[in-house]
Design a protein around this motif. Structure first.
Motif, PDB file in Angstrom:
ATOM      1  N   TYR A 184       0.927  -1.152  -0.054  1.00 22.72           N
ATOM      2  CA  TYR A 184      -0.019   0.028   0.175  1.00 22.72           C
ATOM      3  C   TYR A 184       0.982   1.142  -0.071  1.00 22.72           C
ATOM      4  O   TYR A 184       1.933   1.206   0.729  1.00 22.72           O
ATOM      5  N   GLN A 185       0.565   2.283  -0.901  1.00 22.06           N
ATOM      6  CA  GLN A 185       1.114   3.524  -0.822  1.00 22.06           C
ATOM      7  C   GLN A 185       0.265   4.656  -0.169  1.00 22.06           C
ATOM      8  O   GLN A 185       0.930   5.515   0.478  1.00 22.06           O
ATOM      9  N   ASP A 186      -0.993   4.540  -0.497  1.00 20.53           N
ATOM     10  CA  ASP A 186      -2.016   5.628  -0.003  1.00 20.53           C
ATOM     11  C   ASP A 186      -3.300   5.104  -0.055  1.00 20.53           C
ATOM     12  O   ASP A 186      -3.783   4.487  -1.083  1.00 20.53           O
ATOM     13  N   LYS A 195     -12.577   5.072  -1.366  1.00 19.32           N
ATOM     14  CA  LYS A 195     -13.075   5.173  -2.719  1.00 19.32           C
ATOM     15  C   LYS A 195     -11.861   4.786  -3.716  1.00 19.32           C
ATOM     16  O   LYS A 195     -12.256   4.161  -4.994  1.00 19.32           O
ATOM     17  N   HIS A 196     -10.568   4.898  -3.348  1.00 18.16           N
ATOM     18  CA  HIS A 196      -9.588   4.576  -4.191  1.00 18.16           C
ATOM     19  C   HIS A 196      -8.579   4.520  -3.386  1.00 18.16           C
ATOM     20  O   HIS A 196      -8.333   5.014  -2.233  1.00 18.16           O
ATOM     21  N   SER A 197      -7.190   3.965  -3.755  1.00 20.34           N
ATOM     22  CA  SER A 197      -6.041   3.852  -3.071  1.00 20.34           C
ATOM     23  C   SER A 197      -5.060   3.732  -4.154  1.00 20.34           C
ATOM     24  O   SER A 197      -5.031   3.471  -5.345  1.00 20.34           O
ATOM     25  N   THR A 198      -3.805   4.076  -3.702  1.00 20.31           N
ATOM     26  CA  THR A 198      -2.482   3.818  -4.518  1.00 20.31           C
ATOM     27  C   THR A 198      -1.628   2.833  -3.860  1.00 20.31           C
ATOM     28  O   THR A 198      -1.233   2.592  -2.957  1.00 20.31           O
ATOM     29  N   ILE A 199      -1.340   1.766  -4.943  1.00 22.53           N
ATOM     30  CA  ILE A 199      -0.448   0.644  -4.599  1.00 22.53           C
ATOM     31  C   ILE A 199       0.749   0.723  -5.300  1.00 22.53           C
ATOM     32  O   ILE A 199       0.649   1.028  -6.589  1.00 22.53           O
TER      33      ILE A 199
END
Length: 254
Positions: free
Chosen positions: A167-169, A175-179
């Motif tokens: 996980y990055q953020d 609703k969303h995430s940065t991987i």
């Protein structure tokens, strides 16, 4: 020493095929002697090579890293007239080619060069040079879903190699995430297809590193030349990966 047709093509005389035709047609001379045999080798740093009476020299090797914007084609031309990566290479007269590809909607680190051996070494499947991306996806994948990416997922062109994922953020509203994902292959739209396979489609994708080379603070749409140390580092990493791959294949065949 290199094959004459390769030297001519590298110097921008014409395509490899056309250069072969020039040689067979008696249009090429090396040190004053006409050469008509394909496969003849020469050293452009020592030998005087002429085509139709015009002396050619060895082309200067160029290696650059470019921060590709979204909506730009990774190609030397586009029949639809869209922006291509070379539109951004102001001040470079040599003809450069991308090392691998980033699709139209993906941004980030892209290598370009006129050194075919360099490009081949870094993109050959057996060398497994790692590439890291930041993928913004819909929703937040559970740890078990990321574990699937770590082990490899089945795509229409086969099982992917294990990836490194973390996980990055994460959006507070989920609703969303940065991987962050590191892959060791170069299949077409691979990262997007991997996240599609776990039902979390990518909405934004950025490559941040190629091997040990990082994008850093290079601004979108700009480029810089690689240092000698960076070039040597990438080549060393590719060769080491290639040796490991060859050893693994040998071990499996025993």
């Amino acid at each position: 020493m290199e094959r004459l047709q390769k030297i001519l093509a590298g110097a921008g005389v014409a395509s490899r095929r056309k250069c072969e035709e020039l040689i067979l047609g008696g249009k090429v001379q090396v040190n004053g002697e006409t050469v008509t045999t394909l496969g003849t080798k020469a050293d452009p740093a020592v030998d005087v090579i002429t085509v139709g009476g015009k002396t050619i020299g060895a082309e200067k090797k160029i290696y650059i890293v470019f921060n590709k914007p979204k909506g730009v084609i990774t190609s030397a031309s586009d029949p639809q007239g869209r922006k291509i990566v070379t539109d951004y290479l102001k001040g470079i007269t040599e003809r450069l080619y991308p090392v691998g590809r980033l699709d139209y909607d993906t941004e980030g680190l892209l290598l370009l060069t006129n050194d075919g051996d360099f490009a081949h070494l870094l993109t050959h499947p057996k060398h497994h040079v790692p590439k890291t991306y930041h993928a913004t996806v819909k929703g937040v994948p559970h740890g078990t879903e990321l574990d699937k990416l770590k082990k490899g997922v089945m795509l229409e062109d086969g099982m992917t190699a294990p990836a490194e994922v973390e996980y990055q953020d994460i959006d507070p509203e989920q609703k969303h995430s940065t991987i962050s994902i590191t892959i060791y292959e170069g299949r077409n739209r691979q990262v997007r297809r991997m996240f599609d396979a776990i039902k979390h489609p990518v909405t934004k994708l950025k490559r941040i590193s190629f091997g040990d080379l990082y994008l850093g603070n290079l601004k979108r749409g700009l480029y810089r030349h690689l240092t000698k140390e960076e070039i040597e580092g990438l080549l060393k990493q590719a060769r080491i990966a290639g040796n490991k791959s060859a050893k693994g294949q040998a071990d499996r065949s025993k």
